[in-house]
Scaffold this active site. Structure first.
Site, PDB file in Angstrom:
ATOM      1  CB  CYS A 142      -0.875  -0.099   1.150  1.00 55.47           C
ATOM      2  SG  CYS A 142      -0.175   0.177   2.670  1.00 55.47           S
ATOM      3  CB  CYS A 170      -5.832  21.419 -24.109  1.00 59.19           C
ATOM      4  SG  CYS A 170      -6.796  20.558 -22.529  1.00 59.19           S
ATOM      5  CB  CYS A 189      -8.999  23.654 -21.943  1.00 61.53           C
ATOM      6  SG  CYS A 189      -7.138  24.370 -21.550  1.00 61.53           S
TER       7      CYS A 189
HETATM    8 ZN    ZN Z   1      -6.234  22.106 -21.108  1.00 60.50          ZN
END
Ligand code: ZN
Ligand code: ATP
Length: 291
Positions: free
Chosen positions: A212, A265, A270
């Protein structure tokens, strides 16, 4: 000697007097503005709970807390939660402690998963002004520990044109980072592949099956401190707000950098925000102000 006299005068039993001294010393122009600010903290774990406590002690106006998990004994190697709170939801346990520390802060507890379809809508609605449809918060802090939840926060922030700050601690617990994301002006969370902070530890020792993730209250406390310091600078307009600040505890290295938006992007919101930002900085008003 001068400073000593100054601080000796202002110390009284009011918990705000030490904060107001920041103003008297010229660090912050109007500290009391913090009472008008709303901050949403998503993820009330090792980093988020400590960040929420710091904001509460700093006297923020409104604090919105989001988490779906309960307090467990396994969380006791971190700060903030206490053994007697085991079994309570993290948001309710945090709200209880924080209201006791500072009753002036309006605390709202949202026990929910922000990544489900309903969760997304509920999360977005809780940070949206019902009348204008614009954001109703001043800042969103991401203190979650997974990619999906960060993508959700990124989406809500792009849709609302809301600045947010992201935080993370590495799986080996020895490094971390904070990052400021301003729609259109900086990279969004989907502009670049997530930054993995190199700590010098072999990936193979980390990713062995059944092992973990490690966690340390020190690293989490430091990252929470970096996050809230950046939050105070952003909300109260003092110093320089870091766009990216890393922390490597093995080398005591604090890298900083700027991460520019990616014009390719994959998130359309965006790209829209990037266009709006470009139009804004090239506007006659902005050019005149810069000249
Ligand atoms: Zn972006
Ligand atoms: P560990 O997994 O190491 O035992 P943890 O789950 O408490 O620890 P932290 O890194 O301390 O993880 O904190 C992250 C917090 O973010 C957790 O409390 C977790 O419940 C919360 N969180 C993660 N994803 C979501 C989500 N989609 N919606 C709401 N809360 C989330």
């Amino acid at each position: 000697a001068k400073i000593e006299t100054m601080s000796a005068e202002v110390v009284d039993s009011n918990p705000y007097s030490r904060l107001m001294a920041l103003q008297r010393m010229g660090i912050v122009k109007d500290y009391e503005r913090i009472r008008t600010k709303t901050v949403a903290v998503v993820g009330v774990g090792g980093v988020g709970s400590v960040a929420a406590e710091m904001l509460t002690r700093c006297g923020v106006g409104r604090l919105l807390l989001y988490d779906y998990d309960k307090v467990e004994l396994a969380n006791m190697n971190r700060l903030f939660f206490r053994p007697e709170q085991c079994g309570m939801t993290k948001t309710d346990a945090a709200a209880q402690t924080l209201r006791h520390i500072n009753p002036d802060v309006a605390i709202e507890s949202f026990t929910m998963n922000i990544t489900t379809v309903d969760g997304f809508d509920q999360f977005k609605a809780s940070v949206t002004h019902p009348g204008s449809g614009k954001s109703s918060v001043d800042l969103i802090l991401s203190c979650v520990d997974n990619y999906e939840a960060r993508i959700t926060i990124n989406q809500v922030c792009l849709e609302l044109q809301q600045t947010w700050m992201e935080s993370g601690v590495s799986e080996d617990a020895v490094s971390g980072h904070i990052q400021t994301l301003i729609p259109g002006e900086t990279a969004c969370f989907q502009c670049v592949p997530p930054l993995v902070v190199a700590s010098g530890i072999d990936e193979r020792t980390l990713k062995r099956e059944g092992v973990c993730a490690a966690s340390l209250p020190t690293t989490m406390g430091i990252v929470a401190g970096m996050l809230v310091q950046n939050t105070l600078k952003y909300l109260l307009h003092f110093g320089t707000v870091s766009r990216y600040l890393g922390y490597n505890s093995l080398k005591d290295f604090f890298p900083t950098m700027e991460i520019k938006p990616n014009t390719a992007c994959s998130n359309g919101r965006c790209l829209d925000a990037q266009q709006a930002h470009q139009a804004h900085i090239n506007s006659p008003e902005a050019l005149a102000a810069a000249a």
